[in-house]
Motif scaffolding. Structure first.
Motif: not given
Length: 305
Positions: A270-271, A273-275, A277-278
């Motif tokens: 989850v991390a 795919a979000t934080v 990746r950003a």
């Protein structure tokens, strides 16, 4: 990256330009070394035929800031082969002189991708001579040699899979399926010059060859030690630790799931795919911005420790 200079007062614009130049020069100096300017002239300024045309896929990938993420991923992935890692631990000096190692590898990538054929051949010949002296016995008792075609192929495919994977995720102009195959085929030219037999020439062949090596791979103590050094103990000043940690997280986020346990890497889908990746997009955009001054090619990251 959006250019805000047209919307800002001149004093702010000048300050941003100075900051950009200062950071860009620091990055270039760190990656290219004290001889960076002379090497840049030999690569970009010299006349003569090149191995690859200006629109070649290999130039698109190797000229992008995503190479910083891909280079670190390549180091982690390559370390999983016990014999390759034994050679690194015994001969590369990646702990004692990591920046020198980086600078030599970055020049190899720059010369073979962008330089005149004569310079590319000179660099290749120097590497092949150096490989002759890299031999020994791994901790498990098996002999290794940097000139072993089987190990050369592993280093090559782990490298180009990492560069291509990072470019797919963070590159400014991602390639389509045909372009990705063209990139693999372009790198095969360099691989053959280094002594790699039957390098892959398409993404399908690349995947098949990577799968073929999996039974040989393992997370040895040396591999885990290298991962700790690369991810948690880099020889950097405190001011560079935060951006490097973002780069490291982006690199780990691109590692296959099956590599995480052997190298003791975290698995946080989850991390990632979000934080993560950003953060990866932000750090590559930042590197792209500071290294995009005229007449300065993007510095190349390492291909192996």
């Amino acid at each position: 990256m959006v250019d805000l200079s047209a919307r800002l007062p001149d004093a702010v614009t000048d300050g941003l330009a100075a900051l950009r130049s200062r950071i860009g020069s620091a990055v270039f100096s760190r990656v290219a070394g004290d001889e960076g300017s002379g090497r840049r002239a030999r690569v970009l300024g010299a006349e003569g035929p090149r191995w690859f045309a200006e629109d070649a896929a290999i130039r698109t990938v190797h000229g992008d800031a995503s190479m910083f993420v891909g280079g670190l991923r390549a180091l982690l992935l390559q370390s999983l082969h016990p014999l390759a890692m034994a050679g690194v631990a015994g001969h590369s000096g990646f702990r004692g002189d990591p920046w020198g190692r980086l600078q030599r590898t970055s020049y190899f990538l720059a010369a073979t991708t962008f330089g005149p054929a004569e310079e590319a051949e000179r660099v290749i010949a120097r590497i092949r001579r150096a490989h002759v002296h890299v031999r020994g016995t791994a901790p498990d008792g098996r002999p290794y040699s940097a000139s072993d075609p089987h190990l050369l192929r592993w280093v090559h495919i782990a490298e180009i899979d990492s560069f291509l994977t990072a470019h797919d995720r963070y590159g400014s102009t991602p390639l389509d399926a045909a372009g990705r195959d063209a990139y693999v085929a372009d790198t095969a030219r360099v691989a053959r010059e280094l002594g790699v037999p039957d390098p892959p020439e398409s993404t399908a062949q690349l995947r098949a060859q990577l799968d073929g090596y999996r039974p040989e791979l393992a997370g040895t103590p040396a591999a885990r030690d290298a991962a700790r050094f690369l991810l948690w103990e880099p020889p950097l000043p405190l001011s560079a630790r935060v951006p490097y940690s973002v780069l490291a997280a982006a690199s780990v986020g691109l590692m296959p799931r099956w590599t995480r346990m052997p190298l003791r890497l975290p698995w946080l889908p989850v991390a990632e795919a979000t934080v993560v990746r950003a953060g990866g997009h932000a750090i590559t955009a930042g590197i792209r911005w500071v290294t995009s001054a005229p007449a300065r090619p993007p510095p190349m990251p390492p291909a192996h420790p």
